[in-house]
Design a protein around this motif. Sequence first.
Motif, mmCIF file in Angstrom:
data_model
loop_
_atom_site.group_PDB
_atom_site.id
_atom_site.type_symbol
_atom_site.label_atom_id
_atom_site.label_comp_id
_atom_site.label_asym_id
_atom_site.label_seq_id
_atom_site.Cartn_x
_atom_site.Cartn_y
_atom_site.Cartn_z
ATOM 1 N N ALA A 31 0.841 -1.205 0.000
ATOM 2 C CA ALA A 31 0.000 0.000 0.000
ATOM 3 C C ALA A 31 0.876 1.255 0.000
ATOM 4 C CB ALA A 31 -0.931 -0.011 1.204
ATOM 5 N N TYR A 32 1.900 1.283 0.850
ATOM 6 C CA TYR A 32 2.808 2.439 0.871
ATOM 7 C C TYR A 32 3.474 2.599 -0.492
ATOM 8 C CZ TYR A 32 2.745 3.507 5.902
ATOM 9 O OH TYR A 32 2.387 3.909 7.150
ATOM 10 N N TYR A 33 3.865 1.461 -1.091
ATOM 11 C CA TYR A 33 4.502 1.526 -2.408
ATOM 12 C C TYR A 33 3.545 2.146 -3.429
ATOM 13 C CZ TYR A 33 6.296 0.200 -6.926
ATOM 14 O OH TYR A 33 6.733 0.246 -8.238
ATOM 15 N N VAL B 60 0.604 18.618 3.505
ATOM 16 C CA VAL B 60 1.347 19.800 3.037
ATOM 17 C C VAL B 60 2.469 20.186 3.992
ATOM 18 C CG1 VAL B 60 -0.470 20.853 1.642
ATOM 19 C CG2 VAL B 60 -0.372 21.335 4.098
ATOM 20 N N LEU B 61 2.345 19.795 5.270
ATOM 21 C CA LEU B 61 3.407 20.124 6.222
ATOM 22 C C LEU B 61 4.468 19.028 6.276
ATOM 23 C CD1 LEU B 61 1.533 21.765 9.233
ATOM 24 C CD2 LEU B 61 3.199 22.832 7.702
ATOM 25 N N CYS B 62 4.093 17.841 6.752
ATOM 26 C CA CYS B 62 5.115 16.824 7.024
ATOM 27 C C CYS B 62 5.427 15.946 5.817
ATOM 28 C CB CYS B 62 4.720 15.961 8.212
ATOM 29 S SG CYS B 62 3.421 14.773 7.871
ATOM 30 N N GLY B 63 4.494 15.828 4.859
ATOM 31 C CA GLY B 63 4.747 14.953 3.714
ATOM 32 C C GLY B 63 4.273 13.531 3.940
ATOM 33 N N GLY B 64 3.720 13.233 5.123
ATOM 34 C CA GLY B 64 3.160 11.900 5.376
ATOM 35 C C GLY B 64 1.856 11.713 4.624
ATOM 36 N N LEU B 65 1.301 10.487 4.675
ATOM 37 C CA LEU B 65 0.035 10.217 3.980
ATOM 38 C C LEU B 65 -1.089 10.998 4.639
ATOM 39 C CD1 LEU B 65 0.128 6.328 3.449
ATOM 40 C CD2 LEU B 65 0.921 8.135 1.925
ATOM 41 N N ALA B 66 -1.958 11.581 3.828
ATOM 42 C CA ALA B 66 -3.074 12.340 4.369
ATOM 43 C C ALA B 66 -4.256 12.259 3.423
ATOM 44 C CB ALA B 66 -2.668 13.796 4.573
ATOM 45 N N ASP B 67 -5.466 12.250 3.994
ATOM 46 C CA ASP B 67 -6.643 12.277 3.121
ATOM 47 C C ASP B 67 -7.303 13.653 3.130
ATOM 48 O OD1 ASP B 67 -7.544 12.011 5.673
ATOM 49 O OD2 ASP B 67 -8.746 10.221 5.332
ATOM 50 N N GLU B 88 12.817 9.237 6.491
ATOM 51 C CA GLU B 88 12.964 9.117 5.040
ATOM 52 C C GLU B 88 11.623 8.938 4.335
ATOM 53 O OE1 GLU B 88 15.831 6.099 4.020
ATOM 54 O OE2 GLU B 88 17.372 6.951 5.328
ATOM 55 N N ASN B 89 10.759 8.063 4.900
ATOM 56 C CA ASN B 89 9.537 7.689 4.181
ATOM 57 C C ASN B 89 8.314 7.755 5.080
ATOM 58 O OD1 ASN B 89 10.698 6.842 1.588
ATOM 59 N ND2 ASN B 89 11.769 5.355 2.883
ATOM 60 N N PRO B 90 7.115 7.894 4.470
ATOM 61 C CA PRO B 90 5.890 7.948 5.271
ATOM 62 C C PRO B 90 5.744 6.761 6.219
ATOM 63 C CG PRO B 90 5.396 8.540 3.006
ATOM 64 C CD PRO B 90 6.828 8.081 3.028
ATOM 65 N N TYR B 105 6.560 15.401 12.643
ATOM 66 C CA TYR B 105 7.459 14.756 11.678
ATOM 67 C C TYR B 105 7.749 15.615 10.459
ATOM 68 C CZ TYR B 105 6.234 10.521 14.236
ATOM 69 O OH TYR B 105 6.050 9.597 15.219
ATOM 70 N N HIS B 106 8.837 15.244 9.776
ATOM 71 C CA HIS B 106 9.075 15.767 8.428
ATOM 72 C C HIS B 106 9.616 14.621 7.578
ATOM 73 C CE1 HIS B 106 9.670 18.958 5.464
ATOM 74 N NE2 HIS B 106 10.723 18.246 5.077
ATOM 75 N N VAL B 107 8.900 14.294 6.504
ATOM 76 C CA VAL B 107 9.297 13.182 5.632
ATOM 77 C C VAL B 107 10.125 13.732 4.467
ATOM 78 C CG1 VAL B 107 8.482 11.306 4.172
ATOM 79 C CG2 VAL B 107 7.154 11.971 6.191
ATOM 80 N N LEU B 108 11.326 13.168 4.281
ATOM 81 C CA LEU B 108 12.201 13.632 3.188
ATOM 82 C C LEU B 108 11.802 13.034 1.845
ATOM 83 C CD1 LEU B 108 15.724 13.328 4.873
ATOM 84 C CD2 LEU B 108 14.407 15.425 4.469
ATOM 85 N N MET B 109 11.098 11.899 1.862
ATOM 86 C CA MET B 109 10.740 11.133 0.646
ATOM 87 C C MET B 109 11.969 10.510 0.001
ATOM 88 S SD MET B 109 7.562 11.026 0.166
ATOM 89 C CE MET B 109 6.056 11.793 0.788
ATOM 90 N N GLY B 110 12.781 9.890 0.841
ATOM 91 C CA GLY B 110 13.945 9.177 0.337
ATOM 92 C C GLY B 110 15.200 9.600 1.062
ATOM 93 N N SER B 111 16.348 9.149 0.553
ATOM 94 C CA SER B 111 17.629 9.533 1.121
ATOM 95 C C SER B 111 18.591 9.794 -0.025
ATOM 96 C CB SER B 111 18.153 8.406 2.027
ATOM 97 O OG SER B 111 18.144 7.185 1.324
ATOM 98 N N LEU B 112 19.649 10.547 0.269
ATOM 99 C CA LEU B 112 20.612 10.894 -0.779
ATOM 100 C C LEU B 112 21.274 9.639 -1.319
ATOM 101 C CD1 LEU B 112 22.378 14.023 0.750
ATOM 102 C CD2 LEU B 112 20.636 13.943 -1.049
#
Lengths: 199, 199
Positions: A31-33, B60-67, B88-90, B105-112
């Motif tokens: 689901a996350y993917y 819009v703030l943390c980048g986590g999943l939101a509805d 790194e991820n939600p 939290y703050h989600v980067l959506m990955g790592s370098l």
Amino acid sequence: MRYRLPAPVRSLVNELTKLPSIGPRSAERLAYYLMKSPKEEALNLAATIREAKEKISSCVLCGGLADSEKCYICSSDSRDKKTLCIVENPQDIAAIEESGYMGIYHVLMGSLSPLDGVTPDDLRISELVERIKTEQFDEIILALDPNVEGEATAIYLKDILKSFNLKITQLAYGIPMGGNLEYADGMTLSKALEGRRVY
Amino acid sequence: MRYRLPAPVRSLVNELTKLPSIGPRSAERLAYYLMKSPKEEALNLAATIREAKEKISSCVLCGGLADSEKCYICSSDSRDKKTLCIVENPQDIAAIEESGYMGIYHVLMGSLSPLDGVTPDDLRISELVERIKTEQFDEIILALDPNVEGEATAIYLKDILKSFNLKITQLAYGIPMGGNLEYADGMTLSKALEGRRVY
């Protein structure tokens, strides 16, 4: 405190958990993917599930997967229509095709399992009897799974088929090719001994 | 001879193979399962994928999943808005929530990962800097994966964040709880020794 997934993602996890060998953790990962993947990819997956489910039906003859009335094997002119191989599930056809078998198939859609409530009426046995009456086979090959349910089904079928004048055979049980004798289990070795042939 | 799956099933197998940890064999098994399952179940799965993908966005703030625009953690009044945990991820949010952490939290959506072409511009780093300027945090906790990419990202972030007057911390590395010391790897033990504390 347990993290509350947004409701639509929770529903998705629930649906994914119903799939075979997908546990709650794998379902969450999937689901996350899907939430992270490009929108097109996720919507394509949804569309192909819907399309396959709507376009695919069971072949009216053998019961295998088909996108028209008959599957391509039953429609083919190059198959031996006198030899019928009985299997439990559509995916067994794919396995037997790898062997070079050129006859045709009949899918039972399961095996007898009284404990799970699967009785002869739940399987495509009346369809099988109907085919035997109309299609005039020379040989029926029983290719059921080598387990309790498969053997019970084979015994039941032999009993039903004996009234027709037909050669009934069964796949050989024995040591799998490419395997190592020392890793074969006792039951397999006993079947291999039982079925030994003059060399 | 290789069995030819009907085209709609082949497309389904293709799409399923794109999912993480679903190989060609698992994809085929899932496809056969979906073809056999009640029509409603397969169509439900397709519908929940589509619905989740259409209703869920990034907070819009943390980048986590939101509805909705903000996720429920960012919208909550009972969270400590002075402590920011960078992940790194939600899905990392779900893991950290289990610990009882009450900050945000703050989600980067990955790592370098220069080898995979992931540069600072691909991560939510400018959003992070923007938040630090406006939200006035007391502490930033780096909770990145304990691998090369995670550490590279941590070093990069420390460098960027040092110009702000902030306490920057990092999760402790060490022996996992409930584990067995003899099974811990050398790298983990070396980190555990490095981080040893007076008892």
